[in-house]
Design an enzyme around this catalytic site. Structure first.
Site, PDB file in Angstrom:
ATOM      1  N   HIS A 155       0.812  -1.228   0.000  1.00  0.00           N
ATOM      2  CA  HIS A 155       0.000   0.000   0.000  1.00  0.00           C
ATOM      3  C   HIS A 155       0.846   1.280   0.000  1.00  0.00           C
ATOM      4  CE1 HIS A 155      -3.683  -2.234   0.446  1.00  0.00           C
ATOM      5  NE2 HIS A 155      -3.290  -2.791   1.573  1.00  0.00           N
ATOM      6  N   ASP A 191      -2.581 -10.424  -2.398  1.00  0.00           N
ATOM      7  CA  ASP A 191      -3.156 -10.002  -1.117  1.00  0.00           C
ATOM      8  C   ASP A 191      -4.649  -9.696  -1.325  1.00  0.00           C
ATOM      9  OD1 ASP A 191      -2.120  -8.666   1.730  1.00  0.00           O
ATOM     10  OD2 ASP A 191      -3.847  -7.577   0.890  1.00  0.00           O
ATOM     11  N   HIS A 193      -6.272  -7.171  -0.390  1.00  0.00           N
ATOM     12  CA  HIS A 193      -6.457  -5.745  -0.708  1.00  0.00           C
ATOM     13  C   HIS A 193      -5.643  -5.365  -1.937  1.00  0.00           C
ATOM     14  CE1 HIS A 193      -6.863  -6.266   3.741  1.00  0.00           C
ATOM     15  NE2 HIS A 193      -7.937  -5.515   3.546  1.00  0.00           N
ATOM     16  N   ASP A 280      -4.452 -12.918   3.674  1.00  0.00           N
ATOM     17  CA  ASP A 280      -5.739 -12.395   4.149  1.00  0.00           C
ATOM     18  C   ASP A 280      -6.901 -12.744   3.219  1.00  0.00           C
ATOM     19  OD1 ASP A 280      -4.601 -10.626   2.351  1.00  0.00           O
ATOM     20  OD2 ASP A 280      -4.733  -8.863   3.647  1.00  0.00           O
TER      21      ASP A 280
END
Ligand code: Q9C
Ligand code: ZN
Length: 338
Positions: A155, A191, A193, A280
């Protein structure tokens, strides 16, 4: 699997984050590493490659900010972890604000990414972990390696932190691999996200392909990136591929997206692969909403290995601590089976 990790990475230990309007215990906790180490066994301590490879991806003023933010926070009379609360929106200038709250807004995009006393040092060593794994492949003839990065990185952009990430480990190694002549390089981000920082860093860059499979940002963090129509710009046009999937996704549809990403990476002509691995996507992750099982992690690894490319895996998210070690080791077993 040859794995790198430095104990110094545990120096990053914020207490809490703002989640859906409430304080909660910091999900990206140091306990994550304990779960992974217990499952995978031996790790090697990284070498120190200095700041230059970080500065090849991140802006110098961002590094200075990260290095001084927690001290500034204390100097300005605060206690605990530094967390921002005010953010510049579109068309605001990049003003040189000295007040820590202004700086936290300028160099970050959410309130889930506290800066604690050990954040800079831990993140620095997380990046060295990734660089050491790269060197094992580039110089020592390994065909794959795993960088147990923590904090995660995908991120973080050139001049911002966010989503528990400070230095973009995947981008740092992808960039260095390309500069060392190992390219064309592809980054595959699995991931839960969207890897907005990695996408931003290479958005106008046609030499690094970025493919991401993630929760549809219409529903999930980071909302402002990762939509299917984001395909890169200028030289980078066509070198970004976003494959958003709905909440509840299981292997049967995940597999289809993964096949598309891998095919695009082949078509691009990648000769080196960086994989941003987040666990995740696991069923029951406390902050995520896919439903992959531990055996699916192995399937992801095996599908990636079938590309037959030199592959560097870097750790991103994964917050179901009891299952994290098993998920990571299943993924690595899949990679090794290829
Ligand atoms: N209510 C990584 O997995 N918070 N970062 C989301 C949802 C931020 C995740 C809040 C999640 C960041 C590396
Ligand atoms: Zn994540």
């Amino acid at each position: 699997m040859l794995t790198y990790y430095s104990e110094k990475q545990a120096l990053h230990a914020p207490l809490r984050e703002l989640n859906n309007g409430e304080w909660m215990d910091f999900a990206e906790s140091t306990d994550r590493i304990g779960s992974i180490l217990a499952a995978i066994g031996d790790v090697k301590t990284p070498d120190d490659y200095g700041e230059a490879p970080l500065l090849a991806v991140h802006d110098p003023d961002y590094l200075s900010f990260l290095n001084s933010a927690h001290q500034n926070w204390l100097t300005q009379g605060r206690t605990g972890d530094a967390i921002g609360y005010t953010y510049p929106v579109r068309r605001r200038r990049k003003l040189d604000i000295q007040r820590i709250d202004g700086q936290l807004g300028l160099y970050g995009f959410d309130a889930a990414t506290p800066i604690a006393s050990g954040t800079f040092e831990a993140s620095y060593w997380g990046a060295q972990t990734a660089l050491s794994a790269l060197d094992a492949i580039a110089s020592d003839g390994e065909d794959m390696a795993f960088a147990l990065c923590r904090p995660p990185g995908h991120h973080a952009g050139r001049d911002y932190c966010g989503g528990y990430c400070y230095f973009n480990n995947a981008a740092i190694v992808a960039n260095r691999a390309r500069q060392s002549g190992l390219g064309p390089v592809a980054v595959l981000d699995v991931d839960y996200h969207h890897g907005n920082g990695t996408q931003d860093i290479f958005y106008q860059d046609g030499e690094v392909f970025f493919a991401s499979i993630h929760a549809d940002p219409v529903m999930d963090y980071p909302y402002f990136w990762g939509h299917a129509d984001e395909k890169g710009e200028n030289e980078g046009e066509g070198a970004t591929l976003n494959l958003p999937l709905p909440r509840g996704t299981t292997w049967s549809s995940y597999e289809v997206a993964l096949g598309r990403a891998l095919e695009a990476i082949s078509t691009f002509g990648a000769r080196f692969l960086v994989i941003s691995y987040g666990a995740d996507t696991f069923d029951g992750d406390p902050i995520s909403h896919f439903a992959l099982q531990t055996e699916d992690m192995q399937r992801i690894g095996a599908a990636v290995a079938a590309l037959n490319l030199p592959t560097l895996a870097v750790m991103e998210g994964g917050y179901k601590i009891e299952a994290l070690g098993d998920n990571v080791s299943a993924f690595l077993a899949g990679l090794e089976s290829g």
